[in-house]
Design an enzyme around this catalytic site. Sequence first.
Site, mmCIF file in Angstrom:
data_model
loop_
_atom_site.group_PDB
_atom_site.id
_atom_site.type_symbol
_atom_site.label_atom_id
_atom_site.label_comp_id
_atom_site.label_asym_id
_atom_site.label_seq_id
_atom_site.Cartn_x
_atom_site.Cartn_y
_atom_site.Cartn_z
ATOM 1 N N HIS A 111 0.816 -1.227 0.000
ATOM 2 C CA HIS A 111 0.000 0.000 0.000
ATOM 3 C C HIS A 111 0.850 1.278 0.000
ATOM 4 C CE1 HIS A 111 -3.653 -2.253 0.401
ATOM 5 N NE2 HIS A 111 -3.344 -2.735 1.587
ATOM 6 N N ASP A 148 -2.775 -10.648 -2.575
ATOM 7 C CA ASP A 148 -3.357 -10.122 -1.333
ATOM 8 C C ASP A 148 -4.818 -9.749 -1.592
ATOM 9 O OD1 ASP A 148 -2.193 -8.771 1.448
ATOM 10 O OD2 ASP A 148 -3.944 -7.706 0.656
ATOM 11 N N HIS A 150 -6.348 -7.217 -0.635
ATOM 12 C CA HIS A 150 -6.475 -5.771 -0.856
ATOM 13 C C HIS A 150 -5.678 -5.368 -2.100
ATOM 14 C CE1 HIS A 150 -6.866 -6.440 3.564
ATOM 15 N NE2 HIS A 150 -7.923 -5.649 3.382
ATOM 16 N N ASP A 229 -4.603 -12.877 3.134
ATOM 17 C CA ASP A 229 -5.832 -12.428 3.786
ATOM 18 C C ASP A 229 -7.080 -12.659 2.940
ATOM 19 O OD1 ASP A 229 -4.794 -10.537 2.055
ATOM 20 O OD2 ASP A 229 -4.745 -8.902 3.529
HETATM 21 ZN ZN LIG Z 1 -4.177 -7.251 2.578
#
Ligand SMILES: [Zn+2]
Length: 292
Positions: A111, A148, A150, A229
């Site tokens: 991120h 991931d 996200h 995740d």
């Molecule tokens: Zn994540």
Amino acid sequence: MGPHHPECPDRLRAIGDRLIGSGLDSYLVHHSAPAADDDAIALVHGRGYIAMIEAESPESGLHYLDPDTAMNAHSLTAARHAAGAVVLATDLVMSGECRTAFCAVRPPGHHAERDRAMGFCLFNNVAIGAARALKVHGIERVAIVDFDVHHGNGTEEIFSGDPRVLMVSTFQHPLYPYSGLDNPAANMVNVPLPAGAGSEAFRAAVREHWLPALDEHRPQVLFVSAGFDAHREDPLAGLELVDADYAWVTRELVAVAAKHAQGRIVSTLEGGYALSALGRSVAEHIRELVTA
Ligand SMILES: [Zn+2]
């Protein structure tokens, strides 16, 4: 990130414990991660940003860079070693000393944008490794694979429009950081998946979107933002993957690397917050990397 936070030290203990329990650990060569210096980090982050992170590092207590991203007195040191792990792994794989490497690191990185910390991430570890392969090792084409749950907005921001870097990713949408619905450049292959998508939808996305793009790009080394995740036991999301999906996707990536990249894969930990599922999924991932 503070007490009772899912991005916690027990994550790495769970991984180490599972590697021992599974018997895999005895097949691995362990390296300690050196701290990445400013020059290594500045391949993707601005010098001013690095200086800002240094200046914001607290002597005690927690200091919030944004509502999700805190630093304590040790976070900067940890972040430098997390980036340094990917630097070392890149050097080991590019020199041929290792064919594949997995970096068990915190904090995660995908991120973090060029000049912005967010989503528990200070430095973009995977991007630092990919940039090193290009700049230091003279590689012409790399791929970054991000599974991931996200979207890896930071990696996208850093490499969007750079034809040397192909980024392919799957992620749950809508979900933090709410980016990735569009492909901002031809080198970005974003595949948003709805909550509850499950194994079949994930595997179809990989087959239909990732693999053709990877085959066309012919990366000379693969980098993996390995977040776990999307597992059905994870408390932060709901993509409903299972342990076997991580073995499957790793086998697919091993095949791409064997075809185009002399088997070279550098994988680094991103998310994954259900401790048992994290340990099991990383073990599945590493088993395929070891037997590649
Ligand atoms: Zn994540």
